[in-house]
Write a protein that holds these residues in place. Structure first.
Motif, short mmCIF file in Angstrom:
data_model
loop_
_atom_site.label_atom_id
_atom_site.label_comp_id
_atom_site.label_asym_id
_atom_site.label_seq_id
_atom_site.Cartn_x
_atom_site.Cartn_y
_atom_site.Cartn_z
N ASN A 60 -5.50 1.63 7.69
CA ASN A 60 -5.79 0.51 6.81
C ASN A 60 -7.00 0.77 5.92
O ASN A 60 -7.14 0.15 4.87
CB ASN A 60 -6.02 -0.77 7.62
N ASN A 63 -12.00 -1.57 2.82
CA ASN A 63 -11.89 -2.12 1.48
C ASN A 63 -13.25 -2.00 0.80
O ASN A 63 -14.26 -2.50 1.30
CB ASN A 63 -11.44 -3.58 1.56
N THR A 66 -15.49 -6.49 -1.95
CA THR A 66 -15.72 -7.70 -1.16
C THR A 66 -15.96 -8.87 -2.09
O THR A 66 -16.33 -8.70 -3.25
CB THR A 66 -16.95 -7.53 -0.23
N LYS A 88 -17.86 -4.49 -6.13
CA LYS A 88 -16.86 -3.45 -6.31
C LYS A 88 -17.55 -2.15 -6.72
O LYS A 88 -18.70 -2.16 -7.13
CB LYS A 88 -15.86 -3.88 -7.38
N ALA A 94 -10.84 -4.86 -10.21
CA ALA A 94 -10.39 -5.48 -8.97
C ALA A 94 -9.45 -6.64 -9.30
O ALA A 94 -9.38 -7.09 -10.45
CB ALA A 94 -11.57 -5.98 -8.15
N CYS A 96 -8.36 -10.49 -7.52
CA CYS A 96 -8.70 -11.46 -6.48
C CYS A 96 -7.65 -12.55 -6.41
O CYS A 96 -7.19 -13.05 -7.44
CB CYS A 96 -10.06 -12.09 -6.75
N ARG A 142 -8.86 -13.15 -0.94
CA ARG A 142 -9.36 -11.78 -0.78
C ARG A 142 -9.32 -11.07 -2.12
O ARG A 142 -8.65 -11.52 -3.04
CB ARG A 142 -8.56 -11.01 0.26
N CYS A 143 -10.02 -9.97 -2.20
CA CYS A 143 -10.02 -9.13 -3.40
C CYS A 143 -9.71 -7.70 -2.99
O CYS A 143 -10.02 -7.28 -1.88
CB CYS A 143 -11.38 -9.18 -4.09
N TRP A 144 -9.11 -6.96 -3.91
CA TRP A 144 -8.77 -5.57 -3.66
C TRP A 144 -8.91 -4.78 -4.95
O TRP A 144 -8.96 -5.36 -6.03
CB TRP A 144 -7.35 -5.44 -3.10
N GLN A 145 -8.99 -3.47 -4.84
CA GLN A 145 -9.14 -2.61 -6.01
C GLN A 145 -7.88 -2.67 -6.86
O GLN A 145 -6.76 -2.64 -6.34
CB GLN A 145 -9.42 -1.17 -5.61
#
Length: 147
Positions: A60, A63, A66, A88, A94, A96, A142-145
């Motif tokens: 996983n 990350n 945040t 980031k 990113a 979100c 949540r946030c991700w690249q």
């Protein structure tokens, strides 16, 4: 009355009770304790748990993005203004997930918000989320690249 009985027929606790052979089945001898086997099994279970945790972290990953909700404003009907900050890597973008729920907990608004790629590592954003009902919350799930 025998020596080991009291006047009411009870046997005192100090008396050694022996049962007739064959009447109650055969008595098993107490099993031998094997501390070595217990120690090996315990070490095996702990090792398996550590390996499983390491594999999950590897699969996983961590990350690098945040998020933190700063505020939300649901005072205007039909929309919720959600203010949040995103940490980031510099030069990366990113995405979100932002949502709003009503008093019953039903989701009444959802959007995926793009955070632009720039040289800063901290970005503060306010996103106006359209909703279908009376909003009670504004959340950043949540946030991700970004890809």
């Amino acid at each position: 009355m025998t020596e080991t009985q009291t006047t009411d027929g009870r046997v005192p606790e100090t008396a050694d009770v022996s049962f007739p052979d064959g009447r109650y089945g055969h008595r098993r001898e107490p099993s031998k304790r094997r501390p070595g086997v217990t120690a090996v099994l315990t070490a095996g279970v702990i090792t398996a748990g550590v390996v499983a945790a390491w594999l999950l972290v590897q699969a996983n990953g961590q990350n690098d993005v945040t998020e933190r909700l700063l505020a939300y404003d649901d005072s205007i009907e039909g929309q919720v203004a959600v203010t949040f900050e995103v940490y980031k890597p510099a030069g990366e973008g990113a995405t979100c997930a932002v949502r709003s729920r009503d008093l019953a907990g039903a989701e009444i608004g959802y959007a995926e918000v793009e955070v632009p790629a720039d040289d800063s590592t901290r970005v503060e954003m306010t996103y106006v989320l359209p909703v279908e009902g009376d909003a009670n919350t504004g959340e950043v799930l949540r946030c991700w690249q970004a890809d």
